[in-house]
Motif scaffolding. Sequence first.
Motif, PDB file in Angstrom:
ATOM      1  N   ASP A 154       1.043  -0.688  -0.224  1.00  0.00           N
ATOM      2  CA  ASP A 154       0.123  -0.201  -0.543  1.00  0.00           C
ATOM      3  C   ASP A 154       1.000   0.970   0.229  1.00  0.00           C
ATOM      4  O   ASP A 154       0.322   2.199  -0.332  1.00  0.00           O
ATOM      5  CB  ASP A 154      -1.576   0.101   1.089  1.00  0.00           C
ATOM      6  CG  ASP A 154      -1.990  -1.028   1.350  1.00  0.00           C
ATOM      7  OD1 ASP A 154      -2.607  -2.105   0.479  1.00  0.00           O
ATOM      8  OD2 ASP A 154      -2.470  -1.686   2.171  1.00  0.00           O
ATOM      9  N   THR A 155       2.044   1.150   1.075  1.00  0.00           N
ATOM     10  CA  THR A 155       2.545   2.590   0.341  1.00  0.00           C
ATOM     11  C   THR A 155       4.017   2.605  -0.661  1.00  0.00           C
ATOM     12  O   THR A 155       4.089   3.196  -0.707  1.00  0.00           O
ATOM     13  CB  THR A 155       4.122   1.862   2.462  1.00  0.00           C
ATOM     14  OG1 THR A 155       3.602   1.728   3.261  1.00  0.00           O
ATOM     15  CG2 THR A 155       4.788   3.261   2.152  1.00  0.00           C
TER      16      THR A 155
ATOM     17  N   VAL B 104       2.913   1.749  -4.129  1.00  0.00           N
ATOM     18  CA  VAL B 104       1.508   2.239  -4.677  1.00  0.00           C
ATOM     19  C   VAL B 104       1.887   3.849  -5.023  1.00  0.00           C
ATOM     20  O   VAL B 104       1.354   4.339  -5.938  1.00  0.00           O
ATOM     21  CB  VAL B 104       0.909   1.654  -4.938  1.00  0.00           C
ATOM     22  CG1 VAL B 104       0.249   0.440  -5.257  1.00  0.00           C
ATOM     23  CG2 VAL B 104      -0.647   1.819  -3.564  1.00  0.00           C
ATOM     24  N   THR B 105       2.014   4.589  -4.010  1.00  0.00           N
ATOM     25  CA  THR B 105       2.199   6.136  -3.370  1.00  0.00           C
ATOM     26  C   THR B 105       3.108   6.929  -4.500  1.00  0.00           C
ATOM     27  O   THR B 105       4.480   5.833  -4.254  1.00  0.00           O
ATOM     28  CB  THR B 105       1.878   6.682  -2.535  1.00  0.00           C
ATOM     29  OG1 THR B 105       2.430   6.527  -1.447  1.00  0.00           O
ATOM     30  CG2 THR B 105       1.007   6.017  -2.501  1.00  0.00           C
ATOM     31  N   PRO B 106       3.738   7.712  -5.175  1.00  0.00           N
ATOM     32  CA  PRO B 106       4.659   7.933  -5.563  1.00  0.00           C
ATOM     33  C   PRO B 106       5.703   8.368  -4.237  1.00  0.00           C
ATOM     34  O   PRO B 106       7.202   8.352  -4.172  1.00  0.00           O
ATOM     35  CB  PRO B 106       4.524   9.528  -6.372  1.00  0.00           C
ATOM     36  CG  PRO B 106       3.172   9.477  -6.647  1.00  0.00           C
ATOM     37  CD  PRO B 106       1.977   8.330  -5.646  1.00  0.00           C
ATOM     38  N   VAL B 107       4.942   8.778  -3.032  1.00  0.00           N
ATOM     39  CA  VAL B 107       5.653   9.654  -2.074  1.00  0.00           C
ATOM     40  C   VAL B 107       6.312   8.045  -1.978  1.00  0.00           C
ATOM     41  O   VAL B 107       7.126   8.166  -0.759  1.00  0.00           O
ATOM     42  CB  VAL B 107       4.377  10.471  -1.061  1.00  0.00           C
ATOM     43  CG1 VAL B 107       4.979  10.392   0.429  1.00  0.00           C
ATOM     44  CG2 VAL B 107       4.098  11.435  -1.646  1.00  0.00           C
ATOM     45  N   GLY B 108       6.030   6.943  -1.552  1.00  0.00           N
ATOM     46  CA  GLY B 108       6.055   5.448  -1.218  1.00  0.00           C
ATOM     47  C   GLY B 108       7.247   5.544  -1.708  1.00  0.00           C
ATOM     48  O   GLY B 108       7.931   5.156  -1.137  1.00  0.00           O
ATOM     49  N   LYS B 109       7.456   6.010  -2.689  1.00  0.00           N
ATOM     50  CA  LYS B 109       8.401   5.170  -3.814  1.00  0.00           C
ATOM     51  C   LYS B 109       9.667   5.933  -3.714  1.00  0.00           C
ATOM     52  O   LYS B 109      10.653   5.440  -3.651  1.00  0.00           O
ATOM     53  CB  LYS B 109       8.209   5.419  -5.005  1.00  0.00           C
ATOM     54  CG  LYS B 109       7.569   4.338  -6.084  1.00  0.00           C
ATOM     55  CD  LYS B 109       6.582   4.450  -6.852  1.00  0.00           C
ATOM     56  CE  LYS B 109       5.603   3.201  -7.355  1.00  0.00           C
ATOM     57  NZ  LYS B 109       5.179   3.473  -8.450  1.00  0.00           N
ATOM     58  N   GLU B 110       9.093   7.706  -3.042  1.00  0.00           N
ATOM     59  CA  GLU B 110      10.443   7.838  -2.981  1.00  0.00           C
ATOM     60  C   GLU B 110      11.085   7.987  -1.566  1.00  0.00           C
ATOM     61  O   GLU B 110      12.151   8.427  -1.910  1.00  0.00           O
ATOM     62  CB  GLU B 110       9.705   9.610  -2.891  1.00  0.00           C
ATOM     63  CG  GLU B 110      11.369  10.816  -3.034  1.00  0.00           C
ATOM     64  CD  GLU B 110      11.916  10.899  -3.933  1.00  0.00           C
ATOM     65  OE1 GLU B 110      13.758  11.282  -3.334  1.00  0.00           O
ATOM     66  OE2 GLU B 110      11.962  10.359  -5.231  1.00  0.00           O
TER      67      GLU B 110
END
Length: 175
Positions: A132-133, A135-141
Motif C-alpha cells: 500500500d505504501t 503504490v504511491t509516489p511518496v512511498g516510492k520516494e
Amino acid sequence: MAKNNAKTPAAAAASAGDKSRLKLILLIAVALLLAVSLSVGATWFFLSRGDRQAESATDEVAEAAAPGKQPAIYEDLAPAFVVNFSQNGRQRYMQVSLSLLARDQAQLDALKVHMPLLRNKLVMLFSSQSFDTLVTPVGKEMLRQQATATVQELAKKEIGELVVEQVLFTNFVLQ
C-alpha cells in the motif's frame, strides 16, 4: 664559302618571343606557388591558434571543475532486485533496477568489493516494505531515500567515506 652565323630577322624575333614567353610562364608559376604557400601558411596559423585557444579553454574548465564537483559516475546494479512480500494473505512481487550516483571511480571500485553485502541489505529493505505504501509516489520516494541511506551507511562503515550520493530507480515494477 663561309657560313653565315647571323640569323634572319624573323628567326631572331621568334627566339626572343620564346624567351619572353618562357619568362612569363615562369613568373606566373612562381606567383602561383607563392600564393598557394601563403594560403596554406595562413590557414595553418589560424587553425593552430584556434586549437591553442580551445586547449587553453578546456584546461581552464578542467582546473575550474577540479576544486568543485567532479562529473557524475553511474553504476548500474545488475541483475535487478526481485523481492516478494505478503499483503493480506496475497503474494506480491516487486522488481527494482538501481543505479548508484557517485563522483569518484576509485571509491566506487572499493565499494564494489562489498557488493554481496550491499545487495543483501537492499533485498532486506525492499522485502520489508508494504504494498500500500509503495503504490504511491511518496512511498516510492521514501523507499529510494531509505535505499540511499542504507548504501551510504554501508559505505561509511566499510570504506570510511560517503561514496554514493544517491540511489536511483531506473525500473520499478509492482505486481
